[in-house]
Design a protein around this motif. Structure first.
Motif, PDB file in Angstrom:
ATOM      1  N   GLU A 336       0.818  -1.224   0.000  1.00  0.00           N
ATOM      2  CA  GLU A 336       0.000   0.000   0.000  1.00  0.00           C
ATOM      3  C   GLU A 336       0.851   1.273   0.000  1.00  0.00           C
ATOM      4  N   VAL A 337       2.178   1.124   0.218  1.00  0.00           N
ATOM      5  CA  VAL A 337       3.062   2.301   0.255  1.00  0.00           C
ATOM      6  C   VAL A 337       3.380   2.762  -1.174  1.00  0.00           C
ATOM      7  N   MET A 338       3.122   4.043  -1.431  1.00  0.00           N
ATOM      8  CA  MET A 338       3.391   4.587  -2.760  1.00  0.00           C
ATOM      9  C   MET A 338       4.829   5.104  -2.839  1.00  0.00           C
ATOM     10  N   VAL A 339       5.398   5.062  -4.037  1.00  0.00           N
ATOM     11  CA  VAL A 339       6.798   5.445  -4.225  1.00  0.00           C
ATOM     12  C   VAL A 339       6.899   6.329  -5.467  1.00  0.00           C
ATOM     13  N   ASN A 340       7.843   7.291  -5.445  1.00  0.00           N
ATOM     14  CA  ASN A 340       7.924   8.289  -6.531  1.00  0.00           C
ATOM     15  C   ASN A 340       8.781   7.817  -7.700  1.00  0.00           C
ATOM     16  N   GLN A 341       8.815   6.516  -7.952  1.00  0.00           N
ATOM     17  CA  GLN A 341       9.622   5.964  -9.045  1.00  0.00           C
ATOM     18  C   GLN A 341       8.915   4.742  -9.609  1.00  0.00           C
ATOM     19  N   PHE A 342       9.250   4.443 -10.871  1.00  0.00           N
ATOM     20  CA  PHE A 342       8.741   3.219 -11.500  1.00  0.00           C
ATOM     21  C   PHE A 342       9.894   2.239 -11.708  1.00  0.00           C
ATOM     22  N   PRO A 343       9.675   0.953 -11.471  1.00  0.00           N
ATOM     23  CA  PRO A 343      10.708  -0.023 -11.840  1.00  0.00           C
ATOM     24  C   PRO A 343      11.000   0.082 -13.341  1.00  0.00           C
ATOM     25  N   CYS A 344      12.272   0.024 -13.697  1.00  0.00           N
ATOM     26  CA  CYS A 344      12.737   0.060 -15.102  1.00  0.00           C
ATOM     27  C   CYS A 344      12.535   1.416 -15.782  1.00  0.00           C
ATOM     28  N   GLU A 345      12.393   2.484 -14.992  1.00  0.00           N
ATOM     29  CA  GLU A 345      12.222   3.801 -15.622  1.00  0.00           C
ATOM     30  C   GLU A 345      13.512   4.280 -16.296  1.00  0.00           C
ATOM     31  N   ASN A 346      14.625   3.599 -16.007  1.00  0.00           N
ATOM     32  CA  ASN A 346      15.886   3.944 -16.693  1.00  0.00           C
ATOM     33  C   ASN A 346      15.774   3.760 -18.210  1.00  0.00           C
ATOM     34  N   LEU A 347      14.772   3.005 -18.667  1.00  0.00           N
ATOM     35  CA  LEU A 347      14.554   2.864 -20.114  1.00  0.00           C
ATOM     36  C   LEU A 347      14.221   4.222 -20.738  1.00  0.00           C
ATOM     37  N   LEU A 348      13.718   5.141 -19.921  1.00  0.00           N
ATOM     38  CA  LEU A 348      13.448   6.506 -20.392  1.00  0.00           C
ATOM     39  C   LEU A 348      14.612   7.441 -20.109  1.00  0.00           C
ATOM     40  N   THR A 349      15.238   7.275 -18.940  1.00  0.00           N
ATOM     41  CA  THR A 349      16.151   8.304 -18.444  1.00  0.00           C
ATOM     42  C   THR A 349      17.607   8.084 -18.839  1.00  0.00           C
ATOM     43  N   VAL A 350      17.953   6.912 -19.366  1.00  0.00           N
ATOM     44  CA  VAL A 350      19.323   6.666 -19.833  1.00  0.00           C
ATOM     45  C   VAL A 350      19.294   6.726 -21.369  1.00  0.00           C
ATOM     46  N   LYS A 351      20.230   7.488 -21.941  1.00  0.00           N
ATOM     47  CA  LYS A 351      20.094   7.893 -23.347  1.00  0.00           C
ATOM     48  C   LYS A 351      20.105   6.718 -24.337  1.00  0.00           C
ATOM     49  N   ASP A 352      20.931   5.694 -24.090  1.00  0.00           N
ATOM     50  CA  ASP A 352      20.956   4.584 -25.053  1.00  0.00           C
ATOM     51  C   ASP A 352      19.668   3.771 -24.977  1.00  0.00           C
TER      52      ASP A 352
END
Length: 627
Positions: A336-352
């Motif tokens: 039930e605890v919310m978190v300010n991140q998504f698993p695997c969001e590095n697919l967006l934030t890392v350029k390659d």
């Protein structure tokens, strides 16, 4: 004395052993190396000599085999051809512990400062021109000679990176060995190995040179310029600066990487995916306890339904600055605890990764909203092929080299020099993106038509179903000099990130003031129309990012929420029906962006963000639903 020597060696190994092992310097040489470094002993001259190889007159008879060998010699530079040979009458034995040599560095620099140093460091241009065989006769540095050295230096440059320090200090260092080291030629069967070593007591770097086999008097000293590369095609690509070949017979097609690529990234990031959970349901009037280490949130979140707690264990919302890793544990123990991140969001934030997933929207060339991008670690042959094809067709070939994972334009270089791009691959993992040669410009009264970029803050409420919002205020950054496709190392002409550069003017225009100015300059392009195409690009990006299950896409964890900053530019393009259009170009997606300016000018910023993400209340918030 022996005890002192042992102590000195132990101290040397404690400081440098890891680096020596990583570079493959045999332990046999360490004691002698330690002694030579302490005493600054440069004894290569006792063993080696530099020999100038004469060009063979066409009319002279010459052994065909020798001529072939001569043609293959990849002598750097345009000048006379040199090689280094063993001159010691006893030759050189690899088993001799003293057969290790220090090579001094003639020039050490960071790529962004090279031009300035050639202009201002007394004698530097003269020495570099001499070393590279470039005619330079004046006393005063001239731009033509400087430009030639900047072009040629990629055949001589070597690189290392400091492992500690600030982000600025970790930017790769380039160096050119002295005349002796720079004249050691390439061979696929080298007689020597070489590696840089940063000698901590003196805070100075040297190149270490040691033999790979016994050599006799007259034998040539060579090293492998593509050391460590075993793949034949990659070796051919890496050696192109010295061994020019015909055009690469390789397709420039770059399909999306296979699933294993994403599995490997997940493993490398040590991220543990959550188990499936039901979306939590909260009471309508619940007051949420927020645990955060972000000062901007602590200072600006004043909404009555959020209170701060110092106890992570009792929090309803974890709003952390650093990357969260163990989603599995969180999903099992506190779903039930919310978190300010998504698993695997590095697919967006890392350029390659961004370039890889974007191919789902636009095929191998990528979508129209992302500059054509190649991963230099995995797509070097395809990039070279594409570069050569554009060259042959006479198309613009300016590219921008960026590290996968550094912000603020650090270690980012614009060039049309293929050798430079190939060599930049050695310093740190990089992507190379087509440089926007025809950007939409903004007329600044004080300086003329400059580049600008736009930053939007987007709020990802859920990945599946996709719910994406944009904050209604966007931010602008401007270059300080009028744009033209030259002076590629002029930071204030080609870059817009001015708030980190010391002594540089930062031009700020609020979006409400910018829109009428922009529409006055481009009356046929109302900002509502431009923004609609920007939001369309954002929607497509997040659709492809969440279209596949983790780790091939962003994980649809029901307790995840996030904000990202998307930086973009506009470029002139032609639509399918032949109209001139402003095409958004997404440059990067930033995790946990700096929201200082947002809070300064819009005190309700974090109230709006938290209401949208955690309360599902958007009515009185400054947000627009994109999807």
């Amino acid at each position: 004395m022996a005890g002192e020597g042992e102590e000195a060696l132990a101290a040397f190994v404690a400081l440098h052993g890891a680096a020596l092992r990583a570079s493959g310097v045999p332990a046999l040489y360490w004691e002698s190396l330690s002694r030579k470094l302490r005493g600054e002993v440069f004894d290569a001259g006792d063993y080696f000599g530099i020999m100038q190889v004469e060009e063979v007159d066409e009319e002279e008879e010459v052994d065909e085999e020798m001529e072939e060998q001569f043609k293959k010699k990849p002598n750097p530079g345009n000048g006379p051809c040199f090689k280094v040979i063993v001159t010691n009458e006893n030759g050189l034995q690899a088993s001799n512990p003293n057969s290790v040599f220090l090579v001094d560095h003639a020039w050490t620099f960071r790529a962004a400062h090279a031009r300035q140093q050639l202009r201002h460091v007394p004698g530097l241009l003269h020495r570099m021109a001499g070393l590279m065989g470039i005619p330079f006769h004046g006393e005063v540095p001239d731009e033509g000679s400087i430009q030639q050295v900047l072009q040629e230096m990629w055949k001589y440059n070597q690189t290392y990176q400091l492992s500690q320090g600030t982000a600025e200090e970790k930017v790769p260092v380039w160096y050119i060995m002295d005349e002796f080291g720079s004249r050691i030629q390439h061979s696929d069967q080298p007689s020597f190995a070489a590696a840089p070593l940063f000698y901590v007591p003196q805070q100075i770097a040297y190149t270490i040179l040691w033999p790979l086999r016994d050599l006799e008097t007259g034998d040539e000293v060579t090293r492998d310029y593509a050391h460590g590369e075993t793949d034949r095609l990659i070796r051919k690509c890496v050696l192109l600066p010295w061994v020019p070949s015909e055009e690469l017979d390789v397709s420039c097609f770059t399909p999306e990487p296979p699933d294993e690529h994403y599995q490997a990234i997940l493993a490398e990031n040590k991220e543990k995916l959550p188990i499936a959970i039901n979306p939590p349901v909260y009471a309508k009037d619940k007051v949420f306890k927020v645990f955060t280490d972000i000062q901007q949130v602590l200072n600006n979140l004043t909404h009555p339904r959020f209170v701060f707690t110092d106890n992570e264990g009792e929090a309803d919302i974890l709003y952390n600055f650093s990357h969260f890793k163990d989603y599995r544990k969180l999903s099992e123990e506190r779903p039930e605890v919310m978190v300010n991140q998504f698993p695997c969001e590095n697919l967006l934030t890392v350029k390659d990764c961004l370039a890889s997933i974007a191919r789902r929207a636009g095929g191998p060339d990528g979508p129209r909203w992302l500059p054509r991008t190649f991963n230099l670690q995995t797509e070097l042959p395809q990039f070279i092929s594409y570069f050569q094809q554009r060259d042959r067709r006479g198309e613009d070939n300016h590219w921008i080299c960026k590290p996968w994972n550094l912000a603020r334009s650090l270690d980012t270089h614009i060039t049309n020099n293929l050798n430079s791009i190939i060599r930049h691959r050695e310093s740190s993992p990089k992507v190379v993106c087509k440089y926007i040669e025809e950007p939409v410009l903004f007329e600044r009264e004080d300086v003329g038509a400059v580049k600008f970029d736009v930053r939007y803050v987007v709020l990802l409420r859920s990945a599946r179903p996709l719910r994406l919002y944009s904050y209604d205020v966007f931010w602008l950054r401007f270059s300080n000099r009028a744009f033209s496709l030259d002076d590629l190392d002029d930071y204030e002409k080609h870059f817009t990130v001015m708030n980190y550069a010391p002594g540089v003017t930062l031009k700020q225009v609020h979006c409400e003031d910018f829109i009428p100015l922009f529409e006055k300059q481009y009356p046929e392009y109302p900002w509502t129309m431009v923004q609609a195409s920007i939001f369309k690009a954002f929607a497509e990006l997040f659709q492809v990012a969440s279209s596949k299950p983790a780790p091939l896409g962003i994980c649809d964890y029901p307790s995840s929420r996030a904000i990202y900053a998307i930086d973009l530019m506009l470029k002139w393009d032609t639509s399918r029906d032949g109209k001139r259009i402003m095409q958004p170009q997404i440059l990067e997606v930033n995790f946990n962006p700096d929201c200082d300016r947002a809070c300064q000018y819009h005190p309700t910023f974090f109230n709006d963000v938290f209401s949208t993400l955690f309360l599902d209340e958007t009515d009185n918030c400054h947000v627009t639903c994109i999807v």
